[in-house]
Design a protein around this motif. Structure first.
Motif: not given
Length: 564
Positions: A543-550
Motif C-alpha cells: 500500500y502507498s502508505d507503507y514506509k521505512v523510516g531511518v
C-alpha cells in the motif's frame, strides 16, 4: 570571530573571596613553592556533544522510477497498481458497410401511352367519364453500393425530400401521395396532397410541394413480393371531366420524387458476412526500466484487450498477431489460442448501449507468464486482428446504426501483490562529514564518536539494512554496521494490511583511527534487503502508505582547552 572561554564575574569574585579567607590560615597552605612551575594559564576539558544527523522516511510510492510513477494508480484503500491504458482502435459500421449512395429521382408518369409500363397509368378512360379516380402503386428499387446488402428500412439523420408534379394538359382536381412504409418521428404515415388547377393546355405545368425534412423519417424498404431494397409509393389522382380537354396520346402527367443531401443514421437489413482486417499497430508500454529489481513474482498481472461495442449485430474477433517486444527488439508471441479461434463480441440490445467483451491474458494463459514478461521491462506491444460480421448466419438481419462505434483498447494492470526474495532497495542521502566535523577547530583532538541508528519497518516483510559511507563519486569508504541491522516484518491483519511498525536500533562506536578515514564522506547509502516468506508461494500486498523510516544521531567526544 575569535572565541574565548569566559566565566561570570560574580563567580570569579566569589571564588577569590573564599580563596582569600582560607589562605590566611597557615594550617591550610604551605607557601613554599614556585607557582610559575606548577600552574598553567589554560583550562582543559573533554566534552561530549550529541547531534541529529539524518531523519527520513521512504514510502513505496517514492521507490518507483520516474518512467513508471505516472502510471501509478492508488485505490481508495491505498492499495497500489501500475496501470497502462492505450486507446488502440475505433471502428464504425460504415467502415464495414458500403453505405447507401445518393439516390436518383423517382419518376412516375400518368399517360395514355404504353399501358404495360409499371411506372405509367393509362388516362384514356377519362374521355368517357365525368371524373376519374386512379391510383398508382409503385415500387422503387433503392440502390446500395454493395448488391449483397439487403436493406429493409432506413432511418435518416438529415436530408430533404422533394415532390414535383408536371402536366401538359388542362386539369382540375388533386393528387395525394402516400408512402405506406414511411413513418414520421411522431409515428404517422408520410403523405402529401397537391391541388391541381390549370386552365392552360399545351404547355407543362409545374407544382412543387414544400421541401420536407428527412430527419427522423423511417423509410421501409421491404416489399412482400419483391423483397428488400424497394420503396413503396402510392399516388391517388382525382380529376373532373368538366375542367379538362380531350386528352391525346401525347399528353402526360408525371410526378417526381427526389431525396437530396441526405445522410443515413441507421438501417434494418443484412450486411452479410464480411471480414475487416486491420493492419498491425504498436501500443507503447514505455516500461523501459524495471518496475522492481531482485527476485520477484507478480501474483496477478493482466493484459486485457477490451472490445466495447454499440453494434446491434453479432460480430467476432480474432488476433492475427499479439506480441511483446523487449528492449533488444526480441519478440515474444503471447496471443495463444486467440490467434486461432474467433471470439464472439457481445452485441448491444438497444441504440446507444455499450457492451464490453474482455480478452484477458494472465499468468495462466501465456508462456512465459505475463508476470515474468513485465519484469523484463518490455518496450511495446504489436497487435493486429480481424472483425467478422454475422459470424454464424450470413443471412441474418440486424439493426445497423452506421455511426455506432466498436472501440478496442489495451489495459495493463500490475497489482502490487507479489512475492519477493533477496529484493534490494537503496536510497542515498547527503552527509558531508568534512563540514560537519573535520572543519571544526578541535577536530585534531577527537577521541571517539558514536553513531546511533534507528530503523522503523512499515512493510510486511523482513528487512536487513546496511549503510555505506561514500565519497562524492559513490566510492565506498566504510560501512556503518559490521553486520546488517535486521528488523522483523510489520504485523498484518486478516486482509494483509499492516497494523503497526516494527523497530530496532544499534549503536556503533568509531575510534580516532577510523574517524580520520571518514573525512571524504559526502553521502550515505542505505541499502535494505527484503524477504517475504516462501518464494514464490507466499505473497504480500503493498500500500502507498507503507514506509521505512531511518534516523541517525551522532555523539562526539574530544579534548579542548583554552590554550589551543
Amino acid at each position: 570571530m575569535k572565541k574565548k572561554l569566559l566565566f561570570p564575574f560574580a563567580t570569579i569574585f566569589l571564588l577569590w573571596g573564599i580563596f582569600f579567607q582560607i589562605s590566611c590560615k597557615d594550617s591550610f597552605f604551605d607557601y613554599d613553592f614556585d607557582l610559575s612551575d606548577e600552574l598553567s594559564d589554560s583550562i582543559s576539558v573533554s566534552p561530549t556533544f550529541i547531534a541529529p544527523l539524518i531523519h527520513g522516511k521512504l514510502s513505496l510510492e517514492d521507490l518507483l522510477t520516474d518512467s513508471t510513477s505516472k502510471y501509478l494508480q492508488i485505490d481508495a484503500d491505498k492499495f497500489m497498481h501500475i496501470k497502462y491504458d492505450s486507446l488502440y482502435r475505433r471502428f464504425l459500421i460504415s467502415d464495414f458497410v458500403n453505405t447507401i449512395p445518393k439516390q436518383d429521382s423517382m419518376v412516375y408518369v400518368y399517360t395514355t401511352d404504353d399501358q404495360n409500363d409499371t411506372n405509367k397509368i393509362f388516362l384514356g378512360a377519362l374521355n368517357n367519364l365525368d371524373y376519374v379516380d386512379m391510383e398508382s402503386e409503385s415500387v422503387y428499387r433503392f440502390r446500395t453500393k454493395d448488391p449483397n446488402q439487403q436493406i429493409d428500412s432506413i432511418i435518416f439523420e438529415a436530408g430533404t425530400l422533394y415532390i414535383n408534379v408536371d402536366c401538359d394538359f388542362k386539369y382540375f382536381g388533386k393528387i395525394t401521395f402516400t408512402f405506406p412504409t414511411v413513418t414520421k418521428p411522431n409515428g404517422d404515415t408520410l403523405s402529401f396532397e397537391v391541388n391541381l388547377d390549370s386552365t392552360q393546355a399545351g404547355q407543362s405545368q409545374h407544382i412543387a410541394l414544400p421541401a420536407t425534412s428527412l430527419e427522423g423519417l423511417k423509410i421501409g424498404l421491404f416489399d412482400k413480393e419483391q423483397g428488400p431494397n424497394r420503396l413503396h409509393v402510392t399516388a391517388k389522382l382525382h380529376i373532373k371531366k368538366g375542367q379538362t380537354e380531350n386528352i391525346t396520346t401525347s399528353q402526360t402527367m408525371r410526378y417526381t420524387i427526389k431525396a437530396d443531401n441526405f445522410k443515413v443514421d441507421a438501417f434494418w437489413g443484412s450486411v452479410g458476412q464480411q471480414i475487416y482486417n486491420f493492419a498491425p499497430a504498436r501500443v507503447n508500454i514505455n516500461l523501459t526500466q524495471k518496475v522492481m529489481d531482485g527476485n520477484l513474482f507478480l501474483k496477478d498481472p493482466k493484459i486485457t484487450l477490451h472490445l466495447a461495442s454499440q453494434w446491434m449485430m453479432p460480430n467476432a474477433f480474432i488476433l492475427n498477431d499479439f506480441s511483446i517486444f523487449q528492449k533488444d527488439e526480441s519478440r515474444i508471441d503471447i496471443g495463444g489460442h486467440y490467434t486461432t479461434d474467433w471470439t464472439l463480441i457481445e452485441s448491444a440490445s438497444q441504440v446507444g448501449q455499450t457492451k464490453v467483451t474482455d480478452i484477458v491474458f494472465d499468468n495462466s494463459k501465456t508462456t512465459p507468464p505475463i508476470g515474468s514478461l513485465l519484469l523484463t521491462a518490455p518496450k511495446y506491444l504489436i497487435m493486429s486482428g480481424s472483425v467478422k460480421t454475422n459470424p454464424y448466419d450470413a443471412t441474418a438481419k440486424n439493426y445497423i446504426p452506421l455511426n455506432a462505434p466498436l472501440d478496442m483498447w489495451i489495459n495493463i494492470d500490475i497489482p502490487l501483490d507479489l512475492a519477493l526474495e533477496n529484493y534490494v532497495l537503496a536510497d542515498t542521502l547527503d552527509l558531508n562529514m568534512d563540514s560537519l566535523i573535520f572543519q571544526q577547530k578541535y577536530v585534531g583532538n577527537l577521541n571517539w564518536l558514536v553513531l546511533k541508528t534507528f530503523l522503523e519497518n512499515g512493510f510486511p516483510v523482513a528487512i536487513k539494512t546496511q549503510a555505506y559511507f561514500t565519497d562524492e563519486n559513490f566510492n565506498v569508504i566504510d560501512s556503518l554496521f559490521s553486520t546488517p541491522l535486521s528488523v522483523e516484518p510489520a504485523p498484518v491483519n486478516n486482509i494483509g494490511r499492516v497494523t503497526d511498525l516494527k523497530r530496532n536500533n544499534i549503536e556503533v562506536k568509531k575510534e580516532k583511527s577510523v574517524i580520520d578515514k571518514l573525512k571524504p564522506v559526502k553521502k550515505v547509502i542505505f541499502q535494505s534487503r527484503f524477504d517475504a516468506g516462501k518464494f514464490p508461494t507466499e505473497t504480500v500486498r503493498f500500500y502507498s502508505d507503507y514506509k521505512v523510516g531511518v534516523s541517525m544521531g551522532i555523539k562526539v567526544n574530544f579534548n579542548a582547552s583554552t590554550k589551543n
